[in-house]
Design a protein around this motif. Structure first.
Motif, PDB file in Angstrom:
ATOM      1  N   GLU A   1      -7.319  -1.354   9.486  1.00 27.08           N
ATOM      2  CA  GLU A   1      -6.858  -2.635   8.935  1.00 27.08           C
ATOM      3  C   GLU A   1      -7.223  -3.639   9.116  1.00 27.08           C
ATOM      4  OE1 GLU A   1      -2.154  -2.240   9.496  1.00 27.08           O
ATOM      5  OE2 GLU A   1      -2.283   0.143   8.645  1.00 27.08           O
TER       6      GLU A   1
ATOM      7  N   LYS B   1      -4.149   5.842   5.654  1.00 30.91           N
ATOM      8  CA  LYS B   1      -2.805   4.990   6.031  1.00 30.91           C
ATOM      9  C   LYS B   1      -3.067   3.215   5.457  1.00 30.91           C
ATOM     10  CE  LYS B   1      -1.710   7.724   9.638  1.00 30.91           C
ATOM     11  NZ  LYS B   1      -0.504   7.722  10.591  1.00 30.91           N
TER      12      LYS B   1
ATOM     13  N   LYS C   1      -4.603   2.581   1.937  1.00 35.27           N
ATOM     14  CA  LYS C   1      -3.130   2.424   1.376  1.00 35.27           C
ATOM     15  C   LYS C   1      -2.074   1.395   1.370  1.00 35.27           C
ATOM     16  CE  LYS C   1       1.441   4.745   0.216  1.00 35.27           C
ATOM     17  NZ  LYS C   1       2.196   3.987   1.202  1.00 35.27           N
ATOM     18  N   THR C   2      -2.301   1.261   2.820  1.00 32.72           N
ATOM     19  CA  THR C   2      -1.664  -0.651   2.864  1.00 32.72           C
ATOM     20  C   THR C   2      -1.635  -1.289   3.120  1.00 32.72           C
ATOM     21  OG1 THR C   2      -0.991   0.609   5.617  1.00 32.72           O
ATOM     22  CG2 THR C   2      -0.939  -1.910   5.035  1.00 32.72           C
TER      23      THR C   2
ATOM     24  N   LEU D   1      -3.307  -1.152  -1.287  1.00 37.83           N
ATOM     25  CA  LEU D   1      -2.594  -0.591  -2.502  1.00 37.83           C
ATOM     26  C   LEU D   1      -0.581  -1.815  -1.960  1.00 37.83           C
ATOM     27  CD1 LEU D   1      -2.540   3.344  -2.672  1.00 37.83           C
ATOM     28  CD2 LEU D   1      -3.198   0.926  -4.111  1.00 37.83           C
ATOM     29  N   ASP D   2      -0.283  -1.742  -0.796  1.00 35.65           N
ATOM     30  CA  ASP D   2       0.824  -1.725  -0.407  1.00 35.65           C
ATOM     31  C   ASP D   2       0.775  -3.582  -0.735  1.00 35.65           C
ATOM     32  OD1 ASP D   2       1.798   0.077  -0.240  1.00 35.65           O
ATOM     33  OD2 ASP D   2       1.993   0.034   1.418  1.00 35.65           O
ATOM     34  N   GLU D   3      -0.641  -4.150  -0.087  1.00 33.69           N
ATOM     35  CA  GLU D   3      -0.445  -5.399   0.641  1.00 33.69           C
ATOM     36  C   GLU D   3      -1.266  -6.616  -0.935  1.00 33.69           C
ATOM     37  OE1 GLU D   3      -2.714  -6.015   3.416  1.00 33.69           O
ATOM     38  OE2 GLU D   3      -0.959  -5.243   5.401  1.00 33.69           O
TER      39      GLU D   3
ATOM     40  N   PRO E   1      -1.213  -5.104  -4.858  1.00 33.82           N
ATOM     41  CA  PRO E   1      -1.095  -4.368  -5.684  1.00 33.82           C
ATOM     42  C   PRO E   1      -1.847  -4.398  -6.623  1.00 33.82           C
ATOM     43  CG  PRO E   1       0.628  -4.910  -4.771  1.00 33.82           C
ATOM     44  CD  PRO E   1      -0.010  -5.632  -4.516  1.00 33.82           C
TER      45      PRO E   1
ATOM     46  N   TYR F   1      -3.463  11.851  -1.124  1.00 35.06           N
ATOM     47  CA  TYR F   1      -2.761  10.690  -1.358  1.00 35.06           C
ATOM     48  C   TYR F   1      -3.718   9.573  -3.126  1.00 35.06           C
ATOM     49  CZ  TYR F   1      -1.078   9.061   3.028  1.00 35.06           C
ATOM     50  OH  TYR F   1      -0.715   8.209   4.279  1.00 35.06           O
TER      51      TYR F   1
ATOM     52  N   TYR G   1       0.231   8.565  -4.102  1.00 31.24           N
ATOM     53  CA  TYR G   1       0.118   7.027  -4.345  1.00 31.24           C
ATOM     54  C   TYR G   1      -1.100   5.988  -5.332  1.00 31.24           C
ATOM     55  CZ  TYR G   1       2.056   8.527  -0.225  1.00 31.24           C
ATOM     56  OH  TYR G   1       3.480   9.333   1.233  1.00 31.24           O
TER      57      TYR G   1
END
Length: 361
Positions: A74, A117, A120-121, A124-126, A128, A179, A183
């Motif tokens: 990350e 993971k 995605k973090t 996608l999550d942080e 968009p 994934y 997601y």
């Protein structure tokens, strides 16, 4: 219909291993303006020396680390503004997987999941809507084995892995797909046939044979030597990956093959003939006198063959090397890099239960 994607900041996992090393050199030659960050745990088959010529280049960074370290991944995705992951990192030697499967399940399944993971973090999550690619490099071994008359593997061939290695790669393929589907991670997958070429660790068939033949040592052949593989020169593989990343459809799988089915025994005889021609005065001539037959390994798949018509028709892929030209290039490289195979090579054998298996490597 395909669209073009342009990577700018690329994270390459396993970039100090065989295919990863070749990919790094290939990519920076083709796209010198791209930023490449290499993440490698430098296990027995990973060598930082493979990448030393790139030291000091502004677009190159090496990080010694593990794909299981999700916080590290990350951190790299954020600080390097990574938009593309090319995932090579894997345990890949079938013999080792038979006698020590735990490392294969941990690296190939858990490690891949850890990368997903992290992606995605951050993606996608942080962020968009952030445009990205996650390309997963897999193997034809997930499809199982073929008889002599079976049609070649296609992208819709049912999975039937027969070794712990193949099972671990099959599982990772499925997690990648999940994934993407669940997601919306922008993934692609390639399943390649047997690679060969420069920088391959000398436990695999071709570099092991070259090393042993040059030293007059026995070349072990499993069973009757009629196991058939589709041999793919490593930079042909990298050309295919490049096409998939740039023009492949998100969520799709593409098979990459070399259109070169060869029985193991035939391959070794061809290599012996090359060495006979190169070194006619060698005390080891004829080199095929060093071929020895050893007990076959458990569950040895008989034949692999790739139907690469999808990547050819959709993305314009064409292998550049014949088996003969690729084998000659490979031999030339090993001849000019004796330190690669004469040094401290950790050949398989420490986990084997018998002298026979230690000789097989």
């Amino acid at each position: 219909m395909t669209t073009t994607y342009t990577p700018h900041h690329v994270l390459v996992t396993g970039g100090a291993g065989f295919i990863g090393t070749n990919f790094v050199h290939f990519w920076l030659q083709q796209y010198p303006d791209t930023r490449l960050v290499i993440l490698d745990a430098l296990t027995y088959a990973g060598r930082y020396e493979n990448l030393q010529p790139l030291e000091g280049q502004a677009n190159f960074r090496f990080v010694h680390g593990d794909i299981l370290d999700q916080p590290l991944v990350e951190q790299l995705l954020r600080e390097e503004t990574i938009d593309t992951i090319v995932h090579f990192a894997a345990e890949s030697h079938v013999d080792r997987s038979i006698y020590g499967p735990d490392a294969f399940l941990k690296t190939n399944i858990d490690g891949t999941h850890s990368l997903l993971k992290a992606a995605k973090t951050v993606w996608l999550d942080e962020k968009p809507g952030f445009v990205h690619r996650f390309h997963h490099v897999s193997t034809d071994e997930v499809y199982g084995t073929l008889s002599a008359t079976d049609p070649a593997f296609t992208e819709i061939t049912p999975y039937a892995p027969n070794s712990p290695y193949a099972a671990s790669k099959a599982a990772s393929d499925h997690v990648i797909r999940a994934y993407q589907h669940t997601y919306g991670l922008q993934t692609t997958t390639s399943n390649c046939s047997n690679n060969y070429g420069p920088y391959q660790y000398p436990e695999k068939l071709i570099p092991l044979a070259i090393s042993n033949l040059l030293q007059g040592k026995p070349v072990p052949i499993y069973g009757d030597g009629q196991q058939i593989r589709d041999w793919l020169y490593v930079d042909d593989h990298n050309r295919g990956i490049d096409l998939i990343i740039r023009t492949g459809r998100i969520g799709e799988t593409y098979n990459i093959g070399g259109n070169n089915e060869q029985a193991n025994l035939s391959l070794i005889h061809e290599l012996c003939a090359l060495l006979d021609a190169r070194f006619p005065d060698s005390p080891h001539v004829p080199h095929n006198q060093h071929i020895v037959y050893v007990t076959d390994r458990p569950g040895h798949d008989r034949r692999y063959a790739i139907d690469n018509s999808k990547i050819c028709s959709e993305l314009g892929y064409v292998p550049a090397e014949t088996f003969q030209s690729g084998l000659a290039k490979t031999l030339d490289w090993y001849l000019s890099h004796p330190d690669f195979w004469q040094g401290d090579v950790k050949l398989f054998g420490t986990h084997a239960p018998s002298t026979t298996l230690r000789e097989q490597v």
